[in-house]
Motif scaffolding. Structure first.
Motif, PDB file in Angstrom:
ATOM      1  N   LYS A   1       0.849  -1.195   0.000  1.00  0.00           N
ATOM      2  CA  LYS A   1       0.000   0.000   0.000  1.00  0.00           C
ATOM      3  C   LYS A   1       0.882   1.242   0.000  1.00  0.00           C
ATOM      4  CE  LYS A   1      -3.758   2.283   2.573  1.00  0.00           C
ATOM      5  NZ  LYS A   1      -4.697   2.323   1.438  1.00  0.00           N
ATOM      6  N   SER A   2       0.510   2.197  -0.852  1.00  0.00           N
ATOM      7  CA  SER A   2       1.201   3.484  -0.912  1.00  0.00           C
ATOM      8  C   SER A   2       2.714   3.308  -1.036  1.00  0.00           C
ATOM      9  CB  SER A   2       0.869   4.322   0.330  1.00  0.00           C
ATOM     10  OG  SER A   2       1.369   5.636   0.189  1.00  0.00           O
ATOM     11  N   LYS A   3       3.126   2.490  -2.010  1.00  0.00           N
ATOM     12  CA  LYS A   3       4.529   2.313  -2.386  1.00  0.00           C
ATOM     13  C   LYS A   3       5.356   1.544  -1.370  1.00  0.00           C
ATOM     14  CE  LYS A   3       4.288   6.852  -4.607  1.00  0.00           C
ATOM     15  NZ  LYS A   3       4.847   8.198  -4.675  1.00  0.00           N
ATOM     16  N   SER A   4       4.737   0.899  -0.396  1.00  0.00           N
ATOM     17  CA  SER A   4       5.496   0.181   0.625  1.00  0.00           C
ATOM     18  C   SER A   4       4.847  -1.161   0.947  1.00  0.00           C
ATOM     19  CB  SER A   4       5.590   1.015   1.911  1.00  0.00           C
ATOM     20  OG  SER A   4       6.264   2.221   1.697  1.00  0.00           O
ATOM     21  N   TRP A   5       5.686  -2.109   1.374  1.00  0.00           N
ATOM     22  CA  TRP A   5       5.204  -3.402   1.828  1.00  0.00           C
ATOM     23  C   TRP A   5       4.987  -3.377   3.335  1.00  0.00           C
ATOM     24  CZ3 TRP A   5       3.199  -7.234  -0.777  1.00  0.00           C
ATOM     25  CH2 TRP A   5       3.573  -7.449  -2.112  1.00  0.00           C
ATOM     26  N   TYR A   6       3.882  -3.980   3.774  1.00  0.00           N
ATOM     27  CA  TYR A   6       3.563  -4.106   5.190  1.00  0.00           C
ATOM     28  C   TYR A   6       3.269  -5.562   5.509  1.00  0.00           C
ATOM     29  CZ  TYR A   6       2.906   0.976   5.085  1.00  0.00           C
ATOM     30  OH  TYR A   6       3.086   2.326   4.935  1.00  0.00           O
ATOM     31  N   LEU A   7       3.499  -5.919   6.766  1.00  0.00           N
ATOM     32  CA  LEU A   7       3.094  -7.221   7.273  1.00  0.00           C
ATOM     33  C   LEU A   7       1.911  -7.029   8.212  1.00  0.00           C
ATOM     34  CD1 LEU A   7       3.610 -10.303   7.811  1.00  0.00           C
ATOM     35  CD2 LEU A   7       4.907  -9.541   9.826  1.00  0.00           C
ATOM     36  N   LYS A   8       0.826  -7.721   7.919  1.00  0.00           N
ATOM     37  CA  LYS A   8      -0.306  -7.753   8.838  1.00  0.00           C
ATOM     38  C   LYS A   8      -0.140  -9.003   9.691  1.00  0.00           C
ATOM     39  CE  LYS A   8      -5.279  -6.968   8.966  1.00  0.00           C
ATOM     40  NZ  LYS A   8      -6.494  -6.736   8.165  1.00  0.00           N
ATOM     41  N   ALA A   9      -0.132  -8.829  11.010  1.00  0.00           N
ATOM     42  CA  ALA A   9       0.163  -9.948  11.892  1.00  0.00           C
ATOM     43  C   ALA A   9      -0.556  -9.783  13.230  1.00  0.00           C
ATOM     44  CB  ALA A   9       1.674 -10.061  12.126  1.00  0.00           C
ATOM     45  N   TYR A  10      -0.690 -10.903  13.929  1.00  0.00           N
ATOM     46  CA  TYR A  10      -1.262 -10.881  15.280  1.00  0.00           C
ATOM     47  C   TYR A  10      -0.099 -10.786  16.258  1.00  0.00           C
ATOM     48  CZ  TYR A  10      -4.034 -12.055  19.362  1.00  0.00           C
ATOM     49  OH  TYR A  10      -4.651 -12.027  20.583  1.00  0.00           O
ATOM     50  N   ASP A  11      -0.029  -9.677  16.994  1.00  0.00           N
ATOM     51  CA  ASP A  11       1.039  -9.439  17.958  1.00  0.00           C
ATOM     52  C   ASP A  11       0.744 -10.239  19.223  1.00  0.00           C
ATOM     53  OD1 ASP A  11       2.676  -8.274  20.037  1.00  0.00           O
ATOM     54  OD2 ASP A  11       3.080  -6.640  18.639  1.00  0.00           O
ATOM     55  N   LEU A  12       1.613 -11.194  19.553  1.00  0.00           N
ATOM     56  CA  LEU A  12       1.373 -12.077  20.688  1.00  0.00           C
ATOM     57  C   LEU A  12       1.555 -11.379  22.029  1.00  0.00           C
ATOM     58  CD1 LEU A  12       3.141 -15.269  19.291  1.00  0.00           C
ATOM     59  CD2 LEU A  12       0.682 -14.920  19.598  1.00  0.00           C
ATOM     60  N   ASP A  13       2.331 -10.313  22.073  1.00  0.00           N
ATOM     61  CA  ASP A  13       2.525  -9.576  23.325  1.00  0.00           C
ATOM     62  C   ASP A  13       1.391  -8.590  23.582  1.00  0.00           C
ATOM     63  OD1 ASP A  13       4.952 -10.864  23.919  1.00  0.00           O
ATOM     64  OD2 ASP A  13       6.005  -9.544  22.517  1.00  0.00           O
ATOM     65  N   LYS A  14       0.898  -7.952  22.518  1.00  0.00           N
ATOM     66  CA  LYS A  14      -0.160  -6.957  22.667  1.00  0.00           C
ATOM     67  C   LYS A  14      -1.552  -7.537  22.442  1.00  0.00           C
ATOM     68  CE  LYS A  14       2.913  -3.173  21.373  1.00  0.00           C
ATOM     69  NZ  LYS A  14       3.014  -2.672  22.760  1.00  0.00           N
ATOM     70  N   ASN A  15      -1.606  -8.828  22.038  1.00  0.00           N
ATOM     71  CA  ASN A  15      -2.885  -9.502  21.793  1.00  0.00           C
ATOM     72  C   ASN A  15      -3.794  -8.700  20.873  1.00  0.00           C
ATOM     73  OD1 ASN A  15      -2.291 -11.738  23.499  1.00  0.00           O
ATOM     74  ND2 ASN A  15      -2.757 -10.471  25.277  1.00  0.00           N
ATOM     75  N   ASP A  16      -3.242  -8.294  19.732  1.00  0.00           N
ATOM     76  CA  ASP A  16      -3.992  -7.454  18.812  1.00  0.00           C
ATOM     77  C   ASP A  16      -3.421  -7.598  17.407  1.00  0.00           C
ATOM     78  OD1 ASP A  16      -5.850  -5.692  17.931  1.00  0.00           O
ATOM     79  OD2 ASP A  16      -5.043  -3.939  18.954  1.00  0.00           O
ATOM     80  N   LEU A  17      -4.233  -7.272  16.408  1.00  0.00           N
ATOM     81  CA  LEU A  17      -3.754  -7.201  15.031  1.00  0.00           C
ATOM     82  C   LEU A  17      -2.959  -5.924  14.840  1.00  0.00           C
ATOM     83  CD1 LEU A  17      -6.876  -8.344  12.983  1.00  0.00           C
ATOM     84  CD2 LEU A  17      -4.714  -9.554  13.175  1.00  0.00           C
ATOM     85  N   ARG A  18      -1.809  -6.023  14.158  1.00  0.00           N
ATOM     86  CA  ARG A  18      -0.972  -4.858  13.922  1.00  0.00           C
ATOM     87  C   ARG A  18      -0.409  -4.876  12.501  1.00  0.00           C
ATOM     88  NH1 ARG A  18       0.174  -2.019  18.851  1.00  0.00           N
ATOM     89  NH2 ARG A  18      -1.680  -2.521  20.057  1.00  0.00           N
ATOM     90  N   LEU A  19      -0.026  -3.695  12.034  1.00  0.00           N
ATOM     91  CA  LEU A  19       0.676  -3.554  10.759  1.00  0.00           C
ATOM     92  C   LEU A  19       2.130  -3.187  11.035  1.00  0.00           C
ATOM     93  CD1 LEU A  19      -1.725  -1.622   8.367  1.00  0.00           C
ATOM     94  CD2 LEU A  19      -1.051  -4.004   8.235  1.00  0.00           C
ATOM     95  N   PHE A  20       3.043  -3.828  10.294  1.00  0.00           N
ATOM     96  CA  PHE A  20       4.464  -3.549  10.440  1.00  0.00           C
ATOM     97  C   PHE A  20       5.046  -3.248   9.063  1.00  0.00           C
ATOM     98  CE2 PHE A  20       3.224  -6.566  13.721  1.00  0.00           C
ATOM     99  CZ  PHE A  20       3.667  -5.948  14.883  1.00  0.00           C
ATOM    100  N   LYS A  21       5.690  -2.101   8.935  1.00  0.00           N
ATOM    101  CA  LYS A  21       6.323  -1.737   7.674  1.00  0.00           C
ATOM    102  C   LYS A  21       7.611  -2.541   7.521  1.00  0.00           C
ATOM    103  CE  LYS A  21       7.100   2.368   4.841  1.00  0.00           C
ATOM    104  NZ  LYS A  21       7.078   3.848   4.828  1.00  0.00           N
TER     105      LYS A  21
END
Length: 288
Positions: free
Chosen positions: A154-174
């Motif tokens: 998205k918008s010229k960059s790759w991101y990883l959509k993942a479930y953060d095991l420490d924060k117990n939430d879905l997150r995006l990581f560039k």
């Protein structure tokens, strides 16, 4: 046979480790099934298919065959090596040559980074937990353990959509902010993400939106077209642009504005204008 056009019974017998008599029996069976296969005796003879034969021609139209090959050719351009043998086989089956209609290169112009894209792809498909260091937009370095779900461009960059095991939430990581990636042998099970709030923020800090009005000079017209397509409020007679856009306010916004140098002016809001003044003054003082 689709690939070689003409083969001998001896070649087929050696290929399948059977007798030539078995090959001829199989040829009869294939013929009875409606496949136009025939044999020619003598020097230069062999077993052949009618030249115009296309497997499954009654199932897929010419256009549909072309669309399949085009889609596979496009898939092979995003580092999907498994698509290449499939593309080659279907090209043979359809008796078509796949046009090289697309070429994609996601690398930058500077240097080769580690293949995080390929590593995350394998982790997603194999459902393996990943660990890495991550730098947020506030320059905070944290160690993350995640269940990778999806690669997202998205918008010229790759991101990883993942479930953060420490924060117990879905997150995006560039991907460009990830370091020291390790794919573990820990396998995870699919989660019911409908029951989880999708949080695209990588920080607990709230990032309020700010409505910006920017004046960008004509010298930066190419960047306006690249980065602000659809947000042009007005183009002035001198070629400059008035941009109206709403962004989450953080250091990325200030850096983007400063990257235009003397070719940009913040018209609104006043507090962002003052922040840019202070940052520009610090840059000046550092270079005095």
């Amino acid at each position: 046979m689709l690939n070689k056009k003409r083969v001998t019974a001896k070649e087929l017998a050696e290929r399948f480790d059977v007798s030539s008599r078995t090959i001829y029996r199989d040829i009869d069976t294939i013929s009875l099934a409606g496949i136009p296969i025939y044999t020619e005796k003598g020097k230069g003879g062999g077993i052949s298919l009618l030249p115009e034969f296309v497997l499954n021609k009654s199932i897929l139209t010419e256009q549909e065959q072309g669309e399949i090959l085009s889609a596979l050719q496009g898939l092979s351009q995003i580092q999907s090596p498994n698509s290449d043998p499939v593309l080659q086989k279907l090209s043979t089956i359809f008796n078509k040559t796949a046009a090289k209609w697309l070429e994609v290169d996601f690398s930058d112009w500077s240097f080769e980074r580690e293949d995080y894209w390929g590593s995350f792809k394998n982790a997603i498909l194999q459902k393996k937990v990943a660990e890495f260091d991550y730098y947020s937009t506030y320059s905070e370095k944290t160690h993350r353990r995640v269940e990778p779900i999806q690669l997202w461009f998205k918008s010229k960059s790759w991101y990883l959509k993942a479930y953060d095991l420490d924060k117990n939430d879905l997150r995006l990581f560039k991907l460009t902010r990830i370091r020291t990636l390790a794919i573990t042998e820990e396998v995870f099970s699919e989660r019911d993400f409908l029951a989880i709030t999708d949080n695209d923020s990588n920080s607990s800090k709230h990032k309020p939106d700010v409505h910006l009005r920017l004046l960008i000079k004509s010298e930066m017209a190419y960047r306006v077209l690249d980065e602000f397509s659809g947000y042009v409020e007005e183009q002035k007679p001198d070629g400059s642009y008035i941009i109206s856009i709403c962004w989450p306010e953080d250091n990325w916004i200030y850096g983007t504005i400063l990257s235009f140098g003397e070719h940009i002016e913040v018209l609104e809001p006043q507090h962002v204008r003052e922040i840019i003044q202070k940052k520009a003054r610090k840059i000046y003082e550092q270079h005095s």
